[in-house]
Design a protein around this motif. Structure first.
Motif, PDB file in Angstrom:
ATOM      1  N   ASN A   1      37.003  49.107  29.787  1.00  0.00           N
ATOM      2  CA  ASN A   1      36.383  49.439  31.296  1.00  0.00           C
ATOM      3  C   ASN A   1      36.154  50.731  31.630  1.00  0.00           C
ATOM      4  N   LYS A   2      36.905  51.703  31.099  1.00  0.00           N
ATOM      5  CA  LYS A   2      36.342  53.046  31.215  1.00  0.00           C
ATOM      6  C   LYS A   2      34.975  53.266  30.328  1.00  0.00           C
ATOM      7  N   LYS A   3      34.928  52.830  29.248  1.00  0.00           N
ATOM      8  CA  LYS A   3      33.702  52.927  28.418  1.00  0.00           C
ATOM      9  C   LYS A   3      32.397  52.408  29.467  1.00  0.00           C
ATOM     10  N   PHE A   4      32.739  51.163  30.045  1.00  0.00           N
ATOM     11  CA  PHE A   4      31.717  50.616  31.174  1.00  0.00           C
ATOM     12  C   PHE A   4      31.458  51.543  32.222  1.00  0.00           C
TER      13      PHE A   4
ATOM     14  N   LEU B   1      37.733  49.946  37.133  1.00  0.00           N
ATOM     15  CA  LEU B   1      36.463  49.565  37.374  1.00  0.00           C
ATOM     16  C   LEU B   1      35.940  49.987  38.796  1.00  0.00           C
ATOM     17  N   PHE B   2      36.913  49.754  39.765  1.00  0.00           N
ATOM     18  CA  PHE B   2      36.337  50.194  41.129  1.00  0.00           C
ATOM     19  C   PHE B   2      36.674  51.687  41.575  1.00  0.00           C
TER      20      PHE B   2
ATOM     21  N   PHE C   1      41.737  41.037  35.347  1.00  0.00           N
ATOM     22  CA  PHE C   1      41.502  42.017  36.669  1.00  0.00           C
ATOM     23  C   PHE C   1      42.532  41.444  37.639  1.00  0.00           C
ATOM     24  N   GLN C   2      43.580  40.720  37.265  1.00  0.00           N
ATOM     25  CA  GLN C   2      44.924  40.710  37.925  1.00  0.00           C
ATOM     26  C   GLN C   2      45.770  42.090  37.953  1.00  0.00           C
TER      27      GLN C   2
ATOM     28  N   GLU D   1      30.726  46.883  44.211  1.00  0.00           N
ATOM     29  CA  GLU D   1      31.807  46.612  43.299  1.00  0.00           C
ATOM     30  C   GLU D   1      31.562  45.097  42.839  1.00  0.00           C
ATOM     31  N   LEU D   2      31.006  44.100  43.775  1.00  0.00           N
ATOM     32  CA  LEU D   2      30.693  42.751  43.349  1.00  0.00           C
ATOM     33  C   LEU D   2      30.002  42.945  41.961  1.00  0.00           C
ATOM     34  N   LYS D   3      28.826  43.982  42.216  1.00  0.00           N
ATOM     35  CA  LYS D   3      27.702  44.113  41.004  1.00  0.00           C
ATOM     36  C   LYS D   3      28.540  44.232  39.850  1.00  0.00           C
ATOM     37  N   ASN D   4      29.400  45.517  40.079  1.00  0.00           N
ATOM     38  CA  ASN D   4      30.184  45.677  38.706  1.00  0.00           C
ATOM     39  C   ASN D   4      30.740  44.616  38.220  1.00  0.00           C
TER      40      ASN D   4
END
Length: 169
Positions: free
Chosen positions: A137-140, A25-26, A16-17, A73-76
């Motif tokens: 991440n795209k799948k998520f 993701l966001f 996530f850096q 976003e934190l929940k993600n």
């Protein structure tokens, strides 16, 4: 660190850096600042593309602080990190200014896990695993928009280092 508007600052030390991963993701970019977390070590995890951190008195972990995350976003992040990580409040030192900041981060829940080893390398990850992690991440995010099926199976399968079989539980 949370404020009254539901904005959060989160120290990230692994995939996530990478701004591209964060944007997927966001579904937007985020401001970030470089930071150092003392008292922890960043490990590789056998068979996985992502690292973890656990407490270690003499350890230091470099990373970034993502600024201005919303509650959603934190929940993600909570969902992606899952039960193997615990979200904790830690103090980091911002690299550019030496300013101390209280932020949240994700710590590996089982600090005695025998699958932890060595030091995870961000540059190596970008070269070898970034594309696969981006796909995960795209799948998520697809799952999140249409949550039918098992998120754990869909995501965990993609973040395995060898692309092995999806978990059965």
């Amino acid at each position: 660190m949370s404020n009254s508007e539901g904005k959060h600052s989160v120290f990230v030390y692994g995939s996530f850096q990478e701004p591209d991963v964060v944007e997927v993701l966001f579904e937007r970019s985020h401001d970030s600042v470089s930071a150092l977390l003392s008292g922890f070590h960043r490990y590789r995890i056998k068979g996985r593309l992502h690292p973890c951190i656990t407490p270690l008195d003499t350890g230091k972990v470099s990373g970034k602080v993502l600024l201005g995350l919303t509650d959603d976003e934190l929940k993600n992040l909570d969902m992606i990190e899952g039960s193997l990580y615990e979200r904790k409040t830690v103090e980091v030192v911002l690299t550019g200014s030496s300013e101390k900041l209280q932020v949240e981060t994700y710590v590996w829940a089982d600090k005695e896990d025998p699958n932890l080893y060595g030091e995870w390398d961000f540059e190596e990850w970008k070269q070898l695993h970034k594309e696969k992690f981006m796909e995960a991440n795209k799948k998520f995010m697809e799952w999140k928009k249409n949550p039918q099926g098992n998120r754990i199976e869909a995501f965990e399968h993609l973040v395995k280092e060898d692309g092995g079989d999806a978990p059965t539980s």
